[in-house]
Scaffold this active site. Structure first.
Site, PDB file in Angstrom:
ATOM      1  N   HIS A   1     -27.229  -5.636 -16.039  1.00 37.81           N
ATOM      2  CA  HIS A   1     -28.525  -6.292 -15.930  1.00 37.81           C
ATOM      3  C   HIS A   1     -29.455  -5.410 -15.126  1.00 37.81           C
ATOM      4  O   HIS A   1     -29.018  -4.757 -14.182  1.00 37.81           O
ATOM      5  CB  HIS A   1     -28.377  -7.653 -15.233  1.00 37.81           C
ATOM      6  CG  HIS A   1     -29.520  -8.568 -15.491  1.00 37.81           C
ATOM      7  ND1 HIS A   1     -30.677  -8.509 -14.735  1.00 37.81           N
ATOM      8  CD2 HIS A   1     -29.708  -9.531 -16.425  1.00 37.81           C
ATOM      9  CE1 HIS A   1     -31.520  -9.416 -15.212  1.00 37.81           C
ATOM     10  NE2 HIS A   1     -30.966 -10.043 -16.228  1.00 37.81           N
TER      11      HIS A   1
ATOM     12  N   ASP B   1     -25.517 -13.834 -21.034  1.00 37.19           N
ATOM     13  CA  ASP B   1     -25.398 -13.785 -22.496  1.00 37.19           C
ATOM     14  C   ASP B   1     -23.972 -13.609 -22.968  1.00 37.19           C
ATOM     15  O   ASP B   1     -23.645 -13.944 -24.104  1.00 37.19           O
ATOM     16  CB  ASP B   1     -26.266 -12.657 -23.055  1.00 37.19           C
ATOM     17  CG  ASP B   1     -27.729 -12.967 -22.889  1.00 37.19           C
ATOM     18  OD1 ASP B   1     -28.098 -14.105 -23.180  1.00 37.19           O
ATOM     19  OD2 ASP B   1     -28.476 -12.095 -22.446  1.00 37.19           O
TER      20      ASP B   1
ATOM     21  N   HIS C   1     -32.750  -7.595 -24.592  1.00 39.13           N
ATOM     22  CA  HIS C   1     -33.291  -8.755 -23.869  1.00 39.13           C
ATOM     23  C   HIS C   1     -32.611  -9.997 -24.437  1.00 39.13           C
ATOM     24  O   HIS C   1     -31.423 -10.202 -24.238  1.00 39.13           O
ATOM     25  CB  HIS C   1     -34.815  -8.737 -24.053  1.00 39.13           C
ATOM     26  CG  HIS C   1     -35.574  -9.658 -23.163  1.00 39.13           C
ATOM     27  ND1 HIS C   1     -35.033 -10.362 -22.131  1.00 39.13           N
ATOM     28  CD2 HIS C   1     -36.910  -9.995 -23.166  1.00 39.13           C
ATOM     29  CE1 HIS C   1     -35.968 -11.083 -21.536  1.00 39.13           C
ATOM     30  NE2 HIS C   1     -37.119 -10.876 -22.148  1.00 39.13           N
TER      31      HIS C   1
HETATM   32  N1  CMC Z   1     -22.322  -0.962 -21.126  1.00 39.70           N
HETATM   33  C1  CMC Z   1     -21.999   0.278 -20.726  1.00 39.70           C
HETATM   34  N2  CMC Z   1     -22.708   0.992 -19.843  1.00 39.70           N
HETATM   35  C2  CMC Z   1     -23.815   0.426 -19.364  1.00 39.70           C
HETATM   36  C3  CMC Z   1     -24.213  -0.866 -19.740  1.00 39.70           C
HETATM   37  C4  CMC Z   1     -23.418  -1.562 -20.660  1.00 39.70           C
HETATM   38  N3  CMC Z   1     -23.743  -2.792 -21.051  1.00 39.70           N
HETATM   39  N4  CMC Z   1     -25.366  -1.185 -19.091  1.00 39.70           N
HETATM   40  C5  CMC Z   1     -25.675  -0.117 -18.354  1.00 39.70           C
HETATM   41  N5  CMC Z   1     -24.724   0.853 -18.506  1.00 39.70           N
HETATM   42  C6  CMC Z   1     -24.647   2.144 -17.828  1.00 39.70           C
HETATM   43  C7  CMC Z   1     -25.637   3.147 -18.427  1.00 39.70           C
HETATM   44  O1  CMC Z   1     -25.032   3.899 -19.457  1.00 39.70           O
HETATM   45  C8  CMC Z   1     -25.999   3.962 -17.226  1.00 39.70           C
HETATM   46  O2  CMC Z   1     -24.960   4.871 -16.989  1.00 39.70           O
HETATM   47  P1  CMC Z   1     -25.298   6.328 -16.353  1.00 39.70           P
HETATM   48  O3  CMC Z   1     -25.763   6.069 -14.965  1.00 39.70           O
HETATM   49  O4  CMC Z   1     -23.985   7.034 -16.431  1.00 39.70           O
HETATM   50  O5  CMC Z   1     -26.331   6.950 -17.233  1.00 39.70           O
HETATM   51  C9  CMC Z   1     -25.993   2.949 -16.077  1.00 39.70           C
HETATM   52  O6  CMC Z   1     -25.095   1.907 -16.481  1.00 39.70           O
HETATM   53  C10 CMC Z   1     -27.355   2.348 -15.803  1.00 39.70           C
HETATM   54  O7  CMC Z   1     -27.898   1.965 -17.038  1.00 39.70           O
HETATM   55  P2  CMC Z   1     -29.433   1.616 -17.240  1.00 39.70           P
HETATM   56  O8  CMC Z   1     -29.720   1.592 -18.699  1.00 39.70           O
HETATM   57  O9  CMC Z   1     -30.275   2.464 -16.360  1.00 39.70           O
HETATM   58  O10 CMC Z   1     -29.470   0.161 -16.669  1.00 39.70           O
HETATM   59  P3  CMC Z   1     -30.627  -0.837 -16.842  1.00 39.70           P
HETATM   60  O11 CMC Z   1     -30.676  -1.632 -15.603  1.00 39.70           O
HETATM   61  O12 CMC Z   1     -31.894  -0.195 -17.267  1.00 39.70           O
HETATM   62  O13 CMC Z   1     -30.127  -1.703 -18.094  1.00 39.70           O
HETATM   63  C11 CMC Z   1     -29.567  -3.455 -19.513  1.00 39.70           C
HETATM   64  C12 CMC Z   1     -30.046  -3.055 -18.120  1.00 39.70           C
HETATM   65  C13 CMC Z   1     -29.472  -4.985 -19.559  1.00 39.70           C
HETATM   66  C14 CMC Z   1     -30.613  -3.034 -20.561  1.00 39.70           C
HETATM   67  C15 CMC Z   1     -28.212  -2.808 -19.804  1.00 39.70           C
HETATM   68  O14 CMC Z   1     -27.288  -3.160 -18.805  1.00 39.70           O
HETATM   69  C16 CMC Z   1     -27.687  -3.124 -21.189  1.00 39.70           C
HETATM   70  O15 CMC Z   1     -28.064  -2.467 -22.155  1.00 39.70           O
HETATM   71  N6  CMC Z   1     -26.791  -4.175 -21.299  1.00 39.70           N
HETATM   72  C17 CMC Z   1     -26.298  -4.583 -22.562  1.00 39.70           C
HETATM   73  C18 CMC Z   1     -27.296  -5.513 -23.217  1.00 39.70           C
HETATM   74  C19 CMC Z   1     -27.317  -6.860 -22.535  1.00 39.70           C
HETATM   75  O16 CMC Z   1     -26.292  -7.472 -22.285  1.00 39.70           O
HETATM   76  N7  CMC Z   1     -28.550  -7.342 -22.263  1.00 39.70           N
HETATM   77  C20 CMC Z   1     -28.763  -8.637 -21.673  1.00 39.70           C
HETATM   78  C21 CMC Z   1     -29.383  -8.566 -20.358  1.00 39.70           C
HETATM   79  S1  CMC Z   1     -29.363 -10.146 -19.553  1.00 39.70           S
HETATM   80  C22 CMC Z   1     -30.452 -11.071 -20.441  1.00 39.70           C
HETATM   81  C23 CMC Z   1     -31.799 -11.153 -19.840  1.00 39.70           C
HETATM   82  O17 CMC Z   1     -31.921 -11.524 -18.667  1.00 39.70           O
HETATM   83  O18 CMC Z   1     -32.745 -10.852 -20.604  1.00 39.70           O
END
Ligand code: CMC
Length: 431
Positions: free
Chosen positions: A307, A365, A268
């Site tokens: 995201h 970010d 987050h």
């Molecule tokens: N790098 C590599 N792969 C990723 C990433 C990433 N940053 N984010 C998602 N994926 C992949 C993940 O491995 C999955 O692949 P698969 O379908 O093969 O299993 C797919 O994309 C979907 O991932 P998810 O975890 O289901 O996606 P989500 O929507 O739950 O996750 C997130 C959102 C923000 C937690 C994630 O994108 C992440 O961990 N990003 C890095 C941390 C980050 O930058 N966070 C800031 C978010 S913006 C600030 C805010 O608004 O709070």
């Protein structure tokens, strides 16, 4: 339910059929009203991490993740970032409308009037280790602030509610700057009420009692924009935390302290700090490709990418990208190796099918960390700066929630998969 109400039918397979009304939003996705599922049909919906659940009704912020849109009270973030300020945005989020001249002046005057903190809080600061993480201090100090304002418990009174909101928005920059000064053994600087919100924060961060300090106007403007862009973001994890905590009727500052705690996590608010750590780990432009290969092998994630809601470019990221160039130019840091490395990483990831197919774009970010670092804000303080900005959204959402006529304490249910009933085993009989 009128005859024309759209419904979704659930067939329970035991002869019972439920018609659930479909609620239509002004913008965004329709919502199935499941409120009678438990009381009427003895079933709960299962939706871990709230991937498909609208937990509240809100009029404050709208996001369309596919189109990459973010509106505060209907105004697109791009127009606000271009023409407004963080405090004007705060008024908008809190009151629903942009302030007129008199309202704007009165609001800004009230915020300036409440910037100082009770001197007793200095003793609370002194209880922390010097190397405590600023978010640990911030969680504690915001929680401690509740002890100084017991009248805020009376939040049904509009006067108390308003003054509490103004107090916290006013004091957050002072507290965040104090976290930095405490860590570094620097004397606390009192707020300067002649300064605008952003410049005052920069003053409390970087001025010393020994010489005059004037914030660079380009930096003040960029910092104010960072605050405005982070002010609210609909029902994200920390905002939902504030709402859940607040639903018990707790003190508003305690509810916000819970939001601060939630924001700390790297998925987050901790992401911009994690971006900088990642860039330092990559270390050199020549290592970008091999680092990205590791991401694709799922060894680690690319921080600052992806995201939960935006499956298109985060509109805030676009603005931050431009701001990033402006700030680095103004500071003569556009050749900074870490910045060049980040631009290479952005380019490589944006042209790689892995990221394109998964709709993983740089988020806000990715750029905010680079700007904050250029301004001189240390990595460990990034999330605290985010909390300072998001305080406005937390309070706007808390205020909206406690104004609900039929406010209930939040109480999710569970799908229990533990042991069924069993008898206590005496100590001697245990394996
Ligand atoms: N790098 C590599 N792969 C990723 C990433 C990433 N940053 N984010 C998602 N994926 C992949 C993940 O491995 C999955 O692949 P698969 O379908 O093969 O299993 C797919 O994309 C979907 O991932 P998810 O975890 O289901 O996606 P989500 O929507 O739950 O996750 C997130 C959102 C923000 C937690 C994630 O994108 C992440 O961990 N990003 C890095 C941390 C980050 O930058 N966070 C800031 C978010 S913006 C600030 C805010 O608004 O709070």
């Amino acid at each position: 339910m009128s005859e024309n109400t759209k419904t979704v039918t659930i067939d329970f397979g035991d002869g019972r059929v439920a018609k659930m009304p479909v609620l239509e939003p002004v913008l965004g996705q329709s919502v199935i009203d499941m409120r009678t599922l438990g009381s009427g049909y003895g079933m709960w919906s299962y939706d871990p991490a709230f991937l498909s659940t609208a937990a509240c009704e809100s009029k404050i912020t709208f996001i369309d993740g596919d189109k990459g849109q973010l509106f505060y009270r209907g105004y697109p973030i791009e127009q606000l970032a271009e023409q407004s300020t963080h405090l004007e945005g705060a008024y908008l989020l809190l009151h629903g409308e942009l302030p007129n001249k008199a309202q704007k002046e009165a609001f800004e005057k009230s915020i300036k009037y409440h910037t100082m903190i009770n001197d007793q809080l200095v003793s609370v600061f002194k209880g922390f280790r010097r190397d405590a993480h600023p978010m640990a201090m911030l969680t504690g100090i915001v929680g401690a602030l509740a002890a100084f304002y017991p009248d805020a418990f009376d939040f049904k009174s509009p006067e108390h509610r308003e003054i509490s909101i103004h107090r916290l928005i006013a004091k957050m920059p002072t507290i965040v700057a104090m976290c930095y000064r405490y860590t570094n053994g620097l004397p606390f600087m009192y707020p300067q009420n002649s300064l605008d919100y952003a410049s005052n924060f920069l003053y409390m961060m970087f001025a010393t009692p020994c010489e005059e300090y004037v914030a660079n106007p380009v930096i003040s403007k960029a910092f104010d924009r960072i605050l405005l862009l982070h002010a609210d973001h609909e029902q994200n994890a920390s905002t939902s935390t504030v709402r859940i905590a607040g639903s018990s009727g707790t003190h508003p500052f305690s509810a916000v302290a819970a939001g601060v705690a939630c924001l700390w996590g790297p998925s987050h608010g901790g992401a911009n700090e994690a971006v900088l750590k990642m860039l330092a780990e990559i270390g050199d432009e020549s290592k970008v490709e091999s680092y990205v290969a590791g991401v694709k092998d799922k060894k680690y994630r690319l921080m600052g990418f992806g995201h939960r809601v935006y499956k298109n470019m985060d509109p805030r990221a676009k603005i931050m990208r431009t701001t990033c160039y402006e700030v680095l130019e103004a500071l003569g840091k556009h050749n900074d190796p870490l910045f060049k490395l980040s631009m290479k990483l952005e380019k490589v990831a944006l042209s790689d099918p892995y990221f394109i197919e998964k709709k993983l774009y740089p988020n806000v970010d990715f750029y905010s960390g680079i700007i904050l670092r250029a301004i001189g804000i240390p990595n460990e303080l990034f999330t605290a700066v985010f909390a300072l900005a998001r305080t406005v959204g937390w309070l706007a959402q808390w205020q909206e929630m406690i104004g609900e006529a039929d406010l209930k304490i939040s109480r999710p249910r569970q799908l229990y998969t533990g042991y069924s009933l069993r008898d206590y085993v005496k100590l001697d009989s245990r394996k």
